[in-house]
Each structure stands twice: as structure tokens, then as C-alpha cells.
Write a protein that holds these residues in place. Structure first.
Motif, PDB file in Angstrom:
ATOM      1  N   TYR A  98       0.760  -1.401   0.165  1.00 33.43           N
ATOM      2  CA  TYR A  98      -0.072   0.029  -0.020  1.00 33.43           C
ATOM      3  C   TYR A  98       0.651   1.330  -0.046  1.00 33.43           C
ATOM      4  O   TYR A  98       1.962   1.198   0.739  1.00 33.43           O
ATOM      5  CB  TYR A  98      -0.945   0.004   1.382  1.00 33.43           C
ATOM      6  N   SER A  99       0.501   2.195  -0.610  1.00 32.88           N
ATOM      7  CA  SER A  99       1.051   3.461  -0.684  1.00 32.88           C
ATOM      8  C   SER A  99       0.285   4.656  -1.093  1.00 32.88           C
ATOM      9  O   SER A  99      -0.783   4.339  -2.082  1.00 32.88           O
ATOM     10  CB  SER A  99       2.201   3.573  -1.837  1.00 32.88           C
ATOM     11  N   ASP A 100       0.325   5.724  -0.539  1.00 28.37           N
ATOM     12  CA  ASP A 100      -0.498   6.878  -1.032  1.00 28.37           C
ATOM     13  C   ASP A 100      -2.117   6.462  -1.079  1.00 28.37           C
ATOM     14  O   ASP A 100      -2.766   6.836  -2.112  1.00 28.37           O
ATOM     15  CB  ASP A 100      -0.266   7.353  -2.401  1.00 28.37           C
ATOM     16  N   SER A 101      -2.592   5.772   0.063  1.00 24.83           N
ATOM     17  CA  SER A 101      -3.868   5.539   0.179  1.00 24.83           C
ATOM     18  C   SER A 101      -4.418   4.722  -1.222  1.00 24.83           C
ATOM     19  O   SER A 101      -5.664   4.803  -1.228  1.00 24.83           O
ATOM     20  CB  SER A 101      -4.855   6.706   0.180  1.00 24.83           C
ATOM     21  N   SER A 102      -3.447   3.940  -1.545  1.00 27.08           N
ATOM     22  CA  SER A 102      -3.909   2.760  -2.515  1.00 27.08           C
ATOM     23  C   SER A 102      -3.187   1.302  -2.608  1.00 27.08           C
ATOM     24  O   SER A 102      -1.806   1.525  -1.988  1.00 27.08           O
ATOM     25  CB  SER A 102      -3.835   3.620  -4.061  1.00 27.08           C
ATOM     26  N   LEU A 103      -3.924   0.515  -3.166  1.00 33.23           N
ATOM     27  CA  LEU A 103      -2.993  -0.805  -2.891  1.00 33.23           C
ATOM     28  C   LEU A 103      -2.139  -0.745  -4.325  1.00 33.23           C
ATOM     29  O   LEU A 103      -2.899  -0.897  -5.530  1.00 33.23           O
ATOM     30  CB  LEU A 103      -4.165  -1.973  -3.110  1.00 33.23           C
ATOM     31  N   LYS A 104      -0.955  -0.857  -4.234  1.00 39.27           N
ATOM     32  CA  LYS A 104      -0.179  -0.309  -5.489  1.00 39.27           C
ATOM     33  C   LYS A 104       0.301  -1.661  -6.250  1.00 39.27           C
ATOM     34  O   LYS A 104       0.422  -1.724  -7.092  1.00 39.27           O
ATOM     35  CB  LYS A 104       1.147   0.385  -4.967  1.00 39.27           C
ATOM     36  N   SER A 105       0.491  -2.831  -5.193  1.00 39.48           N
ATOM     37  CA  SER A 105       1.036  -3.977  -5.927  1.00 39.48           C
ATOM     38  C   SER A 105       0.585  -5.311  -5.084  1.00 39.48           C
ATOM     39  O   SER A 105       0.368  -5.186  -3.967  1.00 39.48           O
ATOM     40  CB  SER A 105       2.352  -3.871  -5.972  1.00 39.48           C
ATOM     41  N   ILE A 106       0.376  -6.462  -5.735  1.00 36.75           N
ATOM     42  CA  ILE A 106       0.157  -7.582  -4.983  1.00 36.75           C
ATOM     43  C   ILE A 106       1.068  -8.481  -5.470  1.00 36.75           C
ATOM     44  O   ILE A 106       1.148  -8.731  -6.759  1.00 36.75           O
ATOM     45  CB  ILE A 106      -1.370  -8.024  -5.272  1.00 36.75           C
ATOM     46  N   GLN A 107       1.775  -9.220  -4.891  1.00 40.13           N
ATOM     47  CA  GLN A 107       2.658 -10.359  -5.210  1.00 40.13           C
ATOM     48  C   GLN A 107       2.027 -11.569  -4.452  1.00 40.13           C
ATOM     49  O   GLN A 107       2.035 -11.753  -3.361  1.00 40.13           O
ATOM     50  CB  GLN A 107       4.117 -10.005  -4.581  1.00 40.13           C
ATOM     51  N   ARG A 108       1.706 -12.783  -5.159  1.00 39.49           N
ATOM     52  CA  ARG A 108       1.493 -13.843  -4.682  1.00 39.49           C
ATOM     53  C   ARG A 108       2.421 -14.733  -4.602  1.00 39.49           C
ATOM     54  O   ARG A 108       3.442 -14.694  -5.575  1.00 39.49           O
ATOM     55  CB  ARG A 108       0.289 -14.232  -5.843  1.00 39.49           C
ATOM     56  N   ILE A 131       7.946  -3.011  -7.725  1.00 38.93           N
ATOM     57  CA  ILE A 131       7.098  -2.012  -7.278  1.00 38.93           C
ATOM     58  C   ILE A 131       8.097  -0.591  -7.797  1.00 38.93           C
ATOM     59  O   ILE A 131       9.371  -0.677  -7.146  1.00 38.93           O
ATOM     60  CB  ILE A 131       7.125  -2.166  -5.693  1.00 38.93           C
ATOM     61  N   SER A 132       7.436   0.117  -8.504  1.00 35.92           N
ATOM     62  CA  SER A 132       8.165   1.466  -8.755  1.00 35.92           C
ATOM     63  C   SER A 132       7.856   2.457  -7.690  1.00 35.92           C
ATOM     64  O   SER A 132       6.937   2.959  -7.685  1.00 35.92           O
ATOM     65  CB  SER A 132       7.913   1.994  -9.853  1.00 35.92           C
ATOM     66  N   SER A 133       8.764   2.598  -6.679  1.00 39.83           N
ATOM     67  CA  SER A 133       8.562   3.478  -5.778  1.00 39.83           C
ATOM     68  C   SER A 133       9.300   4.888  -5.771  1.00 39.83           C
ATOM     69  O   SER A 133      10.341   4.859  -6.758  1.00 39.83           O
ATOM     70  CB  SER A 133       8.998   3.048  -4.233  1.00 39.83           C
ATOM     71  N   ARG A 134       8.975   5.808  -5.053  1.00 39.76           N
ATOM     72  CA  ARG A 134       9.680   7.192  -5.177  1.00 39.76           C
ATOM     73  C   ARG A 134      11.331   7.045  -4.869  1.00 39.76           C
ATOM     74  O   ARG A 134      12.183   7.693  -4.941  1.00 39.76           O
ATOM     75  CB  ARG A 134       9.106   8.160  -4.556  1.00 39.76           C
TER      76      ARG A 134
END
Lengths: 274, 273
Positions: A98-108, A131-134
Motif C-alpha cells: 500500500y502506498s498513497d492510500s492505494s493498493l499499489k501491488s500484489i505479489q502472490r 514496485i516502482s517507488s519514489r
């Protein structure tokens, strides 16, 4: 660039989502001012030895129960582990970023171990995402997926800065060190140290603690630097939250042995029939 | 051939002490009770429990029958003294003898009955004292079925169940069990002159070596025989492990529905803990 990272080595209550979510929120509140990413272990919301509880406590990615965590990611990036009820109706051992109030990525989880009957409940994931993060590219690997060398290959190739390994490592076997540490943990540390050192990224190893039906989880979560040095670690056996700052400028260039195009060609051309 | 079994007593103690602490407190209980025989296993279990919960939370019960040896009783008392725990001695002779009435009873039958009377007393005390019954069966006994089902094999939590007897000995040294308890011949002491090794027809060193190779290393019996192990000993151990699987299982249930307990209705014991 600096990245403040917090490791939450917790003892989840087995199958008690409500209680575990509350615990997650408490820890988020505790570290959100001093850190940029907070990481929990594999299946941090549920516990591990779930058996039929796997079905009972599975959550879809948009579950309202997860909303408090989603909302808290306004302040800090959060990585949690849970049983995901996929859109295909299958259950997955998943990590949500989770980042910036959203679910950014799911890794199964990609490869399921036969341990404690999990394959009966879980389906295996079939993609690896960055995950492309800042702070640059990050990668997440769950549990024993880390033991398959090909799984980390795309991460190495794309030059990730931090590899997050979310684990429920069971204390098994006697190491010859005689230092009171399980063989399973000693062996894994050797592997992770080698990965960090030779492939030039930080490894954030995130384990849990506690017992479930006699099975012990050892803890010892830690951060290993690209020079193979353990920068900080949580204690064995005890719940603990640690925070540290990673200097993301300290990267060396990739070595010539990481010439992937040549390696792919060689792997493709090799004859597997002997 | 004799393979040395890997072992780390410090790691083992770390895990087992925390196991006892966690798996009691999860159920809002912080006390355990244990039947003290004066033998190695109960001495080790009791010592681990004291490390985990403190001596005030461990209760020892010495439960002699009229044939119980003086030495066993002395050693049980010695452990009570060393650990500083509360203990009570209850002579179970009247209970056992009032059931059988005569002395001329098959000794295995009577031995099993004695073990089960002890279990009854311990589980009754468990209720009275709000304490869990701590088990003492080691992996060698569990695999060979050398114990009484619903007797000495019954407990709420068992710290020793994944340790071979020879490993229990090493652990015993590490945690300071007196040498005379470690080195005396192991016995269930259910009749005069009984010893484990006499009854099993094999020493614990031999049994553990074979079990370690069969179970942990998964080496097939025939391969072990090829490597020079005694055929009759291998066959005996393989047959005991197989024959006693029932002692390591809950009673089986005839399946009639989609969710049969133990088959398709499977929940962890630590559910919600």
C-alpha cells in the motif's frame, strides 16, 4: 537518497483478523512519523498454520476490513501478508503493498511448499512484479520462493534497490554452529547475504515469531546491506519493531558475470539430455 | 556403522522453554503438572518447565505402586528438592489392587493399568489446580510405541516428543540433571526388574541410530542392511514403528459427510490464539 524502513516482527494471533489488523494499526501509528516503509511478515494478518481457517479468513483485495490499513498508507508505505481471495476464486498467500492510500501491488507466492498441508488451500501465483517507488525499484519475494534462483533473476536484471523477503521461517534442524540458532535460519542467512553482496541490493528479511501448534517461528528479521553486512536485526523469539535508514547511494555497478543476455543464450542452448 | 545424530542442546532448550511458556499462556494457564518417576524424561520435562514458568508454577506428582523401586522414588524426590517445586506423593496401590483383586495378573495388563491410573490422577489434578499436564514421551518411545496409549502417552503438551532418547541425555547434561539419573538404566518400572532396553531387546544408542537413518534421513531399510546393519534389529524396529502407528493417532472416524472431523474439518489447536 535515504529510505527509512521499519520492520515489524510480530506474533500474529492465528486466524484472528480483527485483532491482527488492530495490531498492525498500532504499529503503523508508532512508526509513521519516523519511517517511509513499514514491512510485516508473510501472512501477518492471519498467522500461518491456518488449515480450514484459510478459507474462513480470506479477503478480497478491496475488502472493507483492510480499509484502515489502506487509509494509513497516506502517511507511510505498508507491506502486509494475508490470505487473498482472488478474482478467480482461488486463495493466494499474498503480499499487499500500500502506498498513497492505494493498493499499489500484489505479489502472490509462486511456489507452494508441501509443509503443513498448504497446497490444499492455496493456489500459486504466476507473475513477478516490481514496485516502482519514489526510492527506485523494489521487489517482494514470499517465503521459500527465495530458494528458486530464477525468481530473483528479474530483480537483479532490473537493478532493484531493495529486495523484501517476507517469511514464516520455521525453526528446524540443528546447526553445527552450536550457537543456539536453527539450521533453517543459518542456511537462509548465508543465501540472503550472498544475494545482497553479489547482486548489490539491500535485503530486508522479514520473519515472524511465536508458536502455532508446536511449530516455532524464529524471528531474527534483519536488513543486509549491498556489501553483505547485517545492518540491524530484530531479536530471536521476541516481538520487535526496528527502524533504520538505508543509504540508497551506496551502490556498486553490476559485475560482468551478470551479463544476462549471454547467460540466457547459454541456458537456452544447453542440452538437458545426458 | 554408527551415524552421529546432529544435535544442539542450547537451541533445543531455547525452543522448548518458550514452547512450554507459549503453549500454556495462550490458553490463559500458567501452570503445569507432571508425573515424576525419578527417570530421565520426567526430570528433563520438569526442569524445562521450571525454566519456562518458574518453580512456583510447576507441580510434581510422585505416584508409586507397591512394586515401584526405592531408587525411583529417591530420584523423584531428589528432583523435587533440586527444582524446589511443590510435590505430592500419592500411593496408587489401593486403586490398582482394588480393581485386579488378585496379584496373579498378566504384568503387561497390570502395567498398562498402572500407567492409566497415573494418567487419571494427573488429569484430575490438572482440573483441581488449573494446570496443564506436561508430557514426557520422547521420540524414540513414540516411534517404537514403547508406552501406554491413554496412559503415560497422554498429556496436554509434550516438550520431548521430537527428541530421541540419546538426545534427551545430552540435553539433560546441558540443563544440569544429576549424573545418576542420566546414567541409570531407563525403566518404565511397572514391574520388578523391568528395563526399557531389556524389553525392547536393543540399546537406545542402536535404536536411535537406526531410527535416525530411517526417519530423518529416509534411508530405506534394505539400504541400511546393505550397509551392514543387523537384519533382525532393522526388521524389529521397522515393524514396531508400523505396528504402533495407532498409538500416535487420534481415533479414526467413519466418514459420512462432506466435513468429517479430522478429515475435511481441520482446524489448528491454537485456533484464535
Amino acid at each position: 537518497m535515504k529510505l527509512g524502513v521499519s520492520l515489524a516482527q510480530i506474533y500474529p494471533k492465528l486466524g484472528d483478523l480483527k485483532c491482527n489488523i488492530e495490531r498492525h494499526i498500532e504499529i503503523i501509528e508508532e512508526v509513521k512519523e519516523k519511517s517511509q516503509i513499514l514491512i510485516f511478515p508473510e501472512l501477518s494478518l492471519t498467522g500461518s498454520n491456518l488449515m480450514d481457517l484459510t478459507v474462513d479468513i480470506a479477503q478480497t483485495s478491496d475488502s472493507s476490513l483492510l480499509r484502515p490499513i489502506l487509509e494509513a498508507s497516506k502517511y507511510i508505505d505498508i507491506v502486509i501478508g494475508l490470505v487473498e481471495l482472488g478474482e478467480d476464486g482461488n486463495l493466494y498467500d499474498s503480499a499487499f503493498y500500500y502506498s498513497d492510500s492505494s493498493l499499489k501491488s500484489i505479489q502472490r507466492k509462486l511456489f507452494l511448499t508441501s509443509y503443513i498441508g498448504r497446497p490444499k488451500y492455496f493456489a500459486s501465483g504466476n507473475r513477478i512484479d516490481f514496485i516502482s517507488s519514489r526510492w527506485g525499484k523494489l521487489g517482494i519475494v514470499i517465503g521459500q520462493d527465495i530458494l528458486n534462483p530464477l525468481v530473483i533473476l528479474p530483480f537483479i536484471r532490473s537493478g532493484i534497490k531493495v529486495l523484501i523477503v517476507m517469511d514464516n521461517n520455521v525453526s528446524v534442524g540443528y546447526s553445527s554452529s552450536g550457537t543456539g540458532i536453527s539450521k533453517s535460519y543459518v542456511d537462509l542467512m548465508s543465501l540472503l547475504t550472498a544475494y545482497a553482496r553479489f547482486y548489490s541490493f539491500y535485503v530486508v528479511y522479514m520473519n515472524r515469531v511465536g508458536f502455532e501448534d508446536g511449530i516455532n517461528f524464529f524471528g531474527g528479521s534483519c536488513v543486509i546491506s549491498p556489501s553483505g553486512e547485517v545492518l540491524a536485526s530484530c531479536p530471536y523469539f521476541e516481538e520487535s519493531v526496528i527502524t533504520l535508514e538505508l543509504d540508497l547511494e551506496t551502490f556498486r555497478g553490476n559485475s560482468t558475470f551478470l551479463n544476462f543476455d549471454k547467460a540466457f543464450k547459454l541456458v537456452r542452448d544447453i542440452s538437458y539430455e545426458y | 556403522m554408527n551415524t552421529s545424530i546432529p544435535f544442539d542442546p542450547i537451541f533445543t532448550k531455547n525452543i522448548l522453554v518458550r514452547f512450554i511458556r507459549d503453549e500454556t499462556k495462550k490458553f490463559d494457564i500458567d501452570r503445569v503438572i507432571i508425573g515424576l518417576s525419578g527417570g530421565l524424561d520426567s526430570s528433563v520435562s520438569a526442569t524445562l518447565a521450571v525454566s519456562a514458568l518458574g518453580k512456583e508454577n510447576v507441580f510434581g506428582f510422585i505416584l508409586p505402586y507397591k512394586t515401584t523401586s526405592r531408587e525411583s522414588l529417591d530420584d523423584a524426590q531428589l528432583m523435587v528438592k533440586i527444582l524446589g517445586i511443590q510435590a505430592e506423593t500419592i500411593d496408587i496401590t489401593p486403586i490398582v489392587d482394588s480393581y485386579f483383586k488378585i496379584d496373579d495378573v498378566d504384568r503387561v495388563r497390570r502395567g498398562n493399568f498402572i500407567a492409566r491410573v497415573r494418567m487419571c490422577v494427573l488429569f484430575d489434578k490438572s482440573n483441581e489446580l488449573n494446570a496443564l499436564v506436561l508430557g514426557t514421551s520422547n521420540k524414540t518411545e513414540l516411534l517404537l510405541g514403547y508406552g501406554t496409549i491413554y496412559g503415560d502417552m497422554a498429556s496436554a503438551i509434550n516438550p520431548l516428543g521430537d527428541l530421541y532418547k540419546t538426545q534427551v541425555r545430552v540435553l539433560a547434561k546441558e540443563i544440569g540433571i544429576p549424573e545418576r539419573i542420566i546414567s541409570k538404566p531407563p525403566t518404565a518400572d511397572l514391574w520388578v526388574g523391568q528395563t526399557d532396553e531389556g524389553e525392547l531387546g536393543i540399546t537406545y544408542e542402536e535404536a536411535d541410530d537406526i531410527l535416525y537413518n530411517l526417519i530423518e534421513r529416509r534411508i530405506p531399510p534394505l539400504v541400511l542392511i546393505e550397509r551392514g546393519y543387523d537384519v533382525s534389529k532393522i526388521n524389529k524396529i521397522v515393524s514396531l514403528v508400523k505396528k504402533n502407528q495407532f498409538k500416535r493417532s487420534l481415533p479414526i472416524i467413519a466418514k459420512l459427510t462432506d466435513r468429517t472431523i479430522g478429515i475435511d474439518f481441520r482446524y489448528p489447536r491454537d485456533w484464535g490464539k
